[in-house]
Design an enzyme around this catalytic site. Structure first.
Site, mmCIF file in Angstrom:
data_model
loop_
_atom_site.group_PDB
_atom_site.id
_atom_site.type_symbol
_atom_site.label_atom_id
_atom_site.label_comp_id
_atom_site.label_asym_id
_atom_site.label_seq_id
_atom_site.Cartn_x
_atom_site.Cartn_y
_atom_site.Cartn_z
ATOM 1 N N GLY A 86 109.494 60.369 -46.620
ATOM 2 C CA GLY A 86 110.680 60.249 -45.769
ATOM 3 C C GLY A 86 111.166 58.829 -45.578
ATOM 4 N N LYS A 107 97.379 46.823 -41.626
ATOM 5 C CA LYS A 107 98.754 46.427 -41.339
ATOM 6 C C LYS A 107 98.823 45.040 -40.698
ATOM 7 C CE LYS A 107 100.847 50.043 -42.972
ATOM 8 N NZ LYS A 107 101.751 49.947 -44.132
ATOM 9 N N TYR A 138 93.522 51.522 -40.380
ATOM 10 C CA TYR A 138 94.964 51.446 -40.610
ATOM 11 C C TYR A 138 95.555 50.221 -39.929
ATOM 12 C CZ TYR A 138 99.912 52.727 -40.496
ATOM 13 O OH TYR A 138 101.282 52.727 -40.628
ATOM 14 N N THR A 171 108.088 61.368 -39.674
ATOM 15 C CA THR A 171 107.739 61.514 -41.084
ATOM 16 C C THR A 171 106.565 62.482 -41.205
ATOM 17 O OG1 THR A 171 106.102 59.726 -41.097
ATOM 18 C CG2 THR A 171 108.408 59.118 -41.534
ATOM 19 N N TRP A 184 106.369 46.899 -23.931
ATOM 20 C CA TRP A 184 106.136 47.720 -22.732
ATOM 21 C C TRP A 184 104.980 47.184 -21.913
ATOM 22 C CZ3 TRP A 184 109.011 51.162 -20.364
ATOM 23 C CH2 TRP A 184 108.452 52.077 -19.477
ATOM 24 N N ASP A 203 100.915 54.302 -59.477
ATOM 25 C CA ASP A 203 99.715 54.287 -58.650
ATOM 26 C C ASP A 203 99.488 52.835 -58.236
ATOM 27 O OD1 ASP A 203 97.199 54.281 -57.533
ATOM 28 O OD2 ASP A 203 96.242 55.432 -59.126
ATOM 29 N N VAL A 204 99.721 52.531 -56.966
ATOM 30 C CA VAL A 204 99.682 51.136 -56.524
ATOM 31 C C VAL A 204 98.269 50.572 -56.484
ATOM 32 C CG1 VAL A 204 101.832 51.306 -55.202
ATOM 33 C CG2 VAL A 204 99.630 51.744 -54.062
ATOM 34 N N ASP A 225 106.632 56.180 -57.013
ATOM 35 C CA ASP A 225 105.701 56.882 -56.141
ATOM 36 C C ASP A 225 104.571 57.418 -57.001
ATOM 37 O OD1 ASP A 225 106.031 58.154 -53.063
ATOM 38 O OD2 ASP A 225 104.589 59.183 -54.344
#
Length: 255
Positions: free
Chosen positions: A19, A163, A159, A194, A255, A65-66, A39
């Site tokens: 997405g 990042k 994850y 997504t 926030w 394929d990265v 992709d």
């Protein structure tokens, strides 16, 4: 609006069948770029963009394929040879394998780092070489995450760490590639609608708490809202912007 146009430029987008990637590809096309959409899921690419190709979009598709260095190099070479140049790289491919840190699977950790971080470093390096050789500058846009700045979930250590690394190398690459006129920036999405976030979006109690305590705008973002940020950072409108990570998160990190 001419400063947002990408006419005559060639863009390479990874993870384009999903997405977020599909929205980025279509936004880049709408801004006038020619796009090589890649992709790992070749059939997924063909399904996603069948209508675009039938409509005559300036679009090529390629399976990638990265995690394979040879494939990354071949894709950059293909872009330069078949499309005439490589002006924009969007490192969008990514995975999320949540799990508690004390029991986190070593295979999931290795794959997360390989896809989310190492491939971004390697492909940016290869694209940077190609752009430098062309001698006309370029733009690299990395898709990071607010998880690289804050803890965005109780089981997201791998994850979020991957990042955070992307956000840091965005700065490093920006410094090193500046002499070649290559700008390097990142977009840090918050919760976007997504397939990757679907398991959270269907949890009513989780989402109620999220809207009340984390997102000032009180809604989940849409893929098109990330695509707009990508086009901006790739375009002449951001010609004096480099090393920056743009949060597109409904206000989460303030926030």
């Amino acid at each position: 609006m001419q400063q947002f146009r990408l006419d005559g430029q060639v863009a390479l987008v990874t993870g384009a069948a999903g997405g977020l990637g599909a929205a980025q590809v279509r936004a880049l096309l709408a801004a006038g770029a020619r796009v090589l959409a890649t992709d790992m899921a070749g059939e997924g690419l063909e399904r996603t963009f069948a209508g675009d190709l039938q409509a005559g979009a300036a679009l090529r598709l390629a399976q990638l394929d990265v995690t394979r260095d040879a494939d990354l190099a071949a894709t950059v070479d293909s872009c330069v040879q078949n499309d005439g140049s490589l002006d924009i790289l969007v490192n969008n491919a990514g995975i999320s394998r949540p799990g508690p840190v004390l029991d986190y699977d070593s295979g999931d950790f290795a794959l997360t780092i390989e896809v989310n971080f190492r491939s971004v470093f390697r492909l940016s390096q290869l694209a940077g070489r190609a752009m430098a050789a062309q001698g006309k500058g370029g733009s690299i846009v990395n898709i990071a995450s607010i998880g690289g700045m804050v803890v965005d979930g109780p089981t997201s250590s791998a994850y979020d760490g991957s990042k955070a690394a992307v956000i840091q190398i965005t700065k490093n690459f920006a410094v090193e590639l500046a002499e070649h006129g290559i700008r390097v920036n990142a977009v840090a999405p918050g919760y976007i609608r997504t397939e990757m976030t679907q398991r959270y979006l269907t949890d009513a109690a989780y989402m109620t708490n999220l809207m009340a305590n984390k997102i000032p705008l009180k809604r989940v973002g849409e893929p098109s809202e990330i695509a707009g940020a990508v086009v901006f950072l790739a375009s002449p409108a951001a010609s004096y912007v480099t090393g920056h990570t743009l949060n597109v998160d409904g206000g989460w990190v303030i926030w």
